[in-house]
Design an enzyme around this catalytic site. Structure first.
Site, PDB file in Angstrom:
ATOM      1  N   ASP A  42      96.069  23.119  -5.278  1.00  0.00           N
ATOM      2  CA  ASP A  42      95.570  23.337  -4.419  1.00  0.00           C
ATOM      3  C   ASP A  42      96.259  24.709  -3.134  1.00  0.00           C
ATOM      4  OD1 ASP A  42      93.498  21.388  -4.099  1.00  0.00           O
ATOM      5  OD2 ASP A  42      95.481  19.787  -3.920  1.00  0.00           O
ATOM      6  N   HIS A  43      95.298  25.891  -2.584  1.00  0.00           N
ATOM      7  CA  HIS A  43      95.512  26.365  -1.309  1.00  0.00           C
ATOM      8  C   HIS A  43      96.609  26.123  -0.825  1.00  0.00           C
ATOM      9  CE1 HIS A  43      95.016  28.877   2.189  1.00  0.00           C
ATOM     10  NE2 HIS A  43      94.684  29.958   1.072  1.00  0.00           N
TER      11      HIS A  43
END
Length: 202
Positions: A42-43
């Site tokens: 995830d970012h």
């Protein structure tokens, strides 16, 4: 023989090589042609990301049938009690169904790189580090699991995928490993090439 790249993805870097919104991507960190992520991170998560140009190797890493364990250092809000840890270990029921059993333990504050920006400090709230190992890869699974037992995740660092570990890599650093695939499996180019154009010959 296949090449695998182990990359320590920094916070707020997308696991893709292009972005129409101008956000930070792998292209700003890895100048290696024709490699693609084997899986995602995830970012807002950090840590180990595997990349390769070999489609069969990528499949072996990411396919659910292989159940590659993934280990995370997780900073959560509050102090999970034994019941919360037991629930995570046995598996919790999320909106997309029950999770598989996980390995979960409290740990002392690990030696980790500073994050930019840092986790917001709150004097009146105690935070706790956990080490969590799961064998599936649903969207934002670890964050949803800790939130389910009342302890939202504040920071998440992936340290291992199967036999591969982050080791001493600092954020933004990478190393290369040579993988000898079984003879029955022939290397083929990775299929996920939509987000990264080929380089033109100079």
């Amino acid at each position: 023989m296949s090449l695998l790249y182990l990359f320590h993805k920094p916070f707020q870097v997308l696991t893709q090589f292009t972005d129409s919104r101008g956000r930070d991507t792998l292209a700003n960190w890895l100048d290696i042609p024709d490699i693609y992520p084997a899986g995602r991170l995830d970012h807002d998560s950090e840590g180990l990301l595997l990349l390769t140009d070999d489609g069969q190797l990528s499949h072996r890493i990411t396919h659910p049938d292989h159940k590659q364990p993934k280990t995370y250092l997780v900073l959560v809000e509050g102090q999970p009690d034994d019941n919360a840890l037991k629930a995570l270990t046995k598996g919790v029921t999320l909106k997309d169904g029950p999770t598989r059993p996980a390995r979960v333990r409290r740990i002392t504050s690990p030696r980790v790189s500073d994050r930019d920006p840092p986790v917001r400090y709150r004097a009146n709230i105690v935070d706790t580090w956990l080490e969590i190992t799961i064998t599936e890869g649903r969207n934002r699974q670890v964050r949803r699991m800790t939130a389910h037992v009342g302890h939202p995740t504040l920071r998440l660092i992936r340290t291992a995928i199967g036999q591969w570990t982050l080791g001493t890599l600092a954020p933004g650093e990478w190393r290369r490993e040579t993988i000898h695939m079984p003879r029955t499996i022939r290397s083929t180019p990775a299929r996920a090439r939509r987000d990264r154009p080929r380089r033109k010959p100079e």
